[in-house]
Enzyme design. Structure first.
Site, PDB file in Angstrom:
ATOM      1  N   ILE A 176     -29.818  -7.133   6.085  1.00 47.56           N
ATOM      2  CA  ILE A 176     -30.564  -9.084   5.991  1.00 47.56           C
ATOM      3  C   ILE A 176     -29.494  -9.878   5.036  1.00 47.56           C
ATOM      4  O   ILE A 176     -29.470 -11.005   6.186  1.00 47.56           O
ATOM      5  CB  ILE A 176     -32.109  -8.797   5.065  1.00 47.56           C
ATOM      6  CG1 ILE A 176     -32.927  -7.635   6.014  1.00 47.56           C
ATOM      7  CG2 ILE A 176     -32.065  -9.880   5.297  1.00 47.56           C
ATOM      8  CD1 ILE A 176     -33.916  -7.258   5.732  1.00 47.56           C
ATOM      9  N   ASP A 195     -24.724  -9.236  -5.992  1.00 50.50           N
ATOM     10  CA  ASP A 195     -25.059  -8.409  -5.370  1.00 50.50           C
ATOM     11  C   ASP A 195     -24.484  -7.476  -6.632  1.00 50.50           C
ATOM     12  O   ASP A 195     -23.241  -7.173  -5.796  1.00 50.50           O
ATOM     13  CB  ASP A 195     -25.107  -8.036  -3.902  1.00 50.50           C
ATOM     14  CG  ASP A 195     -25.809  -6.615  -3.657  1.00 50.50           C
ATOM     15  OD1 ASP A 195     -26.304  -5.934  -4.636  1.00 50.50           O
ATOM     16  OD2 ASP A 195     -26.980  -6.516  -2.426  1.00 50.50           O
ATOM     17  N   ALA A 255     -38.483 -11.412   0.803  1.00 50.75           N
ATOM     18  CA  ALA A 255     -37.875 -10.576   1.013  1.00 50.75           C
ATOM     19  C   ALA A 255     -38.971  -9.584  -0.371  1.00 50.75           C
ATOM     20  O   ALA A 255     -40.444  -9.421   0.436  1.00 50.75           O
ATOM     21  CB  ALA A 255     -37.139 -10.468  -0.621  1.00 50.75           C
ATOM     22  N   ARG A 256     -39.614  -9.748  -1.493  1.00 51.33           N
ATOM     23  CA  ARG A 256     -40.609  -9.064  -1.750  1.00 51.33           C
ATOM     24  C   ARG A 256     -41.100 -10.397  -3.103  1.00 51.33           C
ATOM     25  O   ARG A 256     -40.350 -10.985  -4.085  1.00 51.33           O
ATOM     26  CB  ARG A 256     -40.596  -7.891  -3.061  1.00 51.33           C
ATOM     27  CG  ARG A 256     -40.250  -6.572  -1.875  1.00 51.33           C
ATOM     28  CD  ARG A 256     -41.847  -6.490  -0.933  1.00 51.33           C
ATOM     29  NE  ARG A 256     -41.971  -5.122  -0.235  1.00 51.33           N
ATOM     30  CZ  ARG A 256     -41.404  -5.549   1.553  1.00 51.33           C
ATOM     31  NH1 ARG A 256     -41.208  -6.749   1.773  1.00 51.33           N
ATOM     32  NH2 ARG A 256     -41.200  -4.113   1.820  1.00 51.33           N
ATOM     33  N   ASP A 280     -42.711 -16.126   2.513  1.00 49.81           N
ATOM     34  CA  ASP A 280     -42.932 -15.359   3.491  1.00 49.81           C
ATOM     35  C   ASP A 280     -44.041 -13.936   2.719  1.00 49.81           C
ATOM     36  O   ASP A 280     -44.883 -13.490   3.270  1.00 49.81           O
ATOM     37  CB  ASP A 280     -42.513 -14.939   4.121  1.00 49.81           C
ATOM     38  CG  ASP A 280     -42.658 -14.724   5.887  1.00 49.81           C
ATOM     39  OD1 ASP A 280     -43.666 -15.087   5.962  1.00 49.81           O
ATOM     40  OD2 ASP A 280     -42.479 -13.720   6.266  1.00 49.81           O
ATOM     41  N   GLU A 285     -51.601  -9.988  -0.774  1.00 49.18           N
ATOM     42  CA  GLU A 285     -51.182 -10.035   0.651  1.00 49.18           C
ATOM     43  C   GLU A 285     -52.870  -9.063   0.645  1.00 49.18           C
ATOM     44  O   GLU A 285     -52.985  -7.851   0.673  1.00 49.18           O
ATOM     45  CB  GLU A 285     -50.459  -9.813   1.155  1.00 49.18           C
ATOM     46  CG  GLU A 285     -49.472 -10.413   0.713  1.00 49.18           C
ATOM     47  CD  GLU A 285     -47.792 -10.252   1.404  1.00 49.18           C
ATOM     48  OE1 GLU A 285     -48.084  -9.257   2.546  1.00 49.18           O
ATOM     49  OE2 GLU A 285     -47.033 -10.795   1.218  1.00 49.18           O
ATOM     50  N   HIS A 304     -46.072 -13.506   5.845  1.00 51.38           N
ATOM     51  CA  HIS A 304     -46.193 -12.349   5.831  1.00 51.38           C
ATOM     52  C   HIS A 304     -45.545 -11.621   7.296  1.00 51.38           C
ATOM     53  O   HIS A 304     -45.226 -11.277   7.711  1.00 51.38           O
ATOM     54  CB  HIS A 304     -45.843 -11.270   5.195  1.00 51.38           C
ATOM     55  CG  HIS A 304     -45.344 -10.146   4.648  1.00 51.38           C
ATOM     56  ND1 HIS A 304     -45.691  -9.141   3.740  1.00 51.38           N
ATOM     57  CD2 HIS A 304     -43.640  -9.099   4.954  1.00 51.38           C
ATOM     58  CE1 HIS A 304     -44.307  -8.047   3.242  1.00 51.38           C
ATOM     59  NE2 HIS A 304     -43.308  -8.773   4.302  1.00 51.38           N
TER      60      HIS A 304
END
Length: 338
Positions: A176, A195, A255-256, A280, A285, A304
């Protein structure tokens, strides 16, 4: 073959496989009372592993004789794997493997197939959409017009900017993150990446620069999160990191939620220490409508949706069945794996 992800398209593809290879299959559902319960169960599995939730009871009767097990969210624990006698492969229609005990599968010599990047196009497009929506007040203007207000100037007017010439920081450079970088190239931005698992050469090959997290937080005009949730990434964007952000910078998360410390983000947004955020994903949730983050003016929120496209689902089904093709062929010829 057992498939735990029922949909019309899934069953149509399974029908095709059954006709081609003379296979039989059983489609099950990992049932939940409603979407909220399903999300909660999925989050528990992501955080605590496959034993955190039980699979459908009937699976215990079917797995011992199954050759192929395909799941989506359903957990596949060591206990379930050990109950199998004939499993040739376990597959999931997900990017990650948090719902499968991969160690137990490896001990049994059972390969595990997942779909890295299955949502890469959908999520990367949506991410850039959120960048523009938040910095240019698209959602806020929409909401105001529906309420009868013709608003030209919002709270972020002094840093409502074009993307061109800005620095975009990507936290995570998997499928992504790479797609986001590629799609941003035509916006004439500078891209920096944190990363630790991706080489500097690979990042440079996509026109970006590898940097440490603190530098990314302090230099970026927009920071976008694209890392998986793990023990090391949970709350990796905390108070110390957010305090490094420019007061004109924005934070985007598709992402999370747990990658970001919620209290630290809320405090920064409420005090206008940063320009804004677009989220998002949430720590619970569906989100609690009393969540104080929803009361802030400098946040764009969505439910989401980043990976929710028809194209992503269809591509996932066909990509997965394609990767399973060698197993179907071997099983149909009466051969078993070594």
């Amino acid at each position: 073959m057992i498939f735990l992800s029922p949909s019309q398209t899934c069953t149509q593809e399974l029908d095709r496989i059954a006709r081609k290879y003379g296979a039989s299959y059983k489609v099950l559902d990992w049932e939940a009372g409603d979407l909220e319960e399903l999300n909660l169960r999925n989050i528990r599995v992501e955080e605590k592993g496959p034993p955190a939730e039980d699979p459908p009871d009937i699976l215990w009767d079917l797995v011992p004789d199954a050759d192929i097990l395909i799941v989506h969210f359903c957990p596949v624990s060591k206990k379930l794997i050990d109950s199998s006698k004939n499993l040739e492969v376990i597959a999931t229609m997900r990017t990650g493997l948090s719902n499968i005990d991969t160690v137990a599968a490896e001990e049994r010599g059972i390969p595990v197939i997942n779909l890295p990047g299955r949502l890469a196009d959908s999520v990367s497009e949506y991410t850039i959409g959120l960048m523009i929506a938040e910095t240019r007040n698209i959602a806020r203007a929409h909401e105001d017009i529906r309420k009868g207000r013709w608003t030209k100037y919002f709270g972020n007017f002094s840093f409502c900017f074009e993307l061109a010439g800005k620095t975009i920081g990507l936290v995570g450079f998997g499928e992504i993150g790479k797609k986001v970088a590629l799609k941003l190239m035509n916006f004439s931005v500078e891209i920096i990446v944190y990363d630790p698992y991706v080489s500097e050469e690979a990042i440079r090959g996509l026109g970006a620069q590898k940097v440490e997290l603190d530098r990314l937080m302090s230099e970026s005009d927009i920071i976008s999160i694209h890392t998986n949730l793990s023990g090391s990434s949970k709350r990796m964007i905390g108070k110390a990191q957010i305090s490094l952000m420019k007061p004109t910078a924005y934070l985007i998360n598709t992402a999370r939620a747990a990658v970001i410390d919620k209290d630290a983000l809320y405090t920064a947004l409420r005090s206008n220490s940063i320009a804004g955020a677009a989220l998002d994903v949430f720590w619970q949730e569906p989100v609690d409508m009393a969540d104080p983050i929803l009361q802030l003016e400098n946040v764009t929120v969505t439910s989401h949706l980043a990976g929710t496209t028809k194209d992503a689902l269809l591509k996932s089904i066909y990509k997965l069945t394609g990767r399973l093709e060698p197993f179907y062929e071997r099983l149909s010829s009466g051969l078993k794996g070594d």
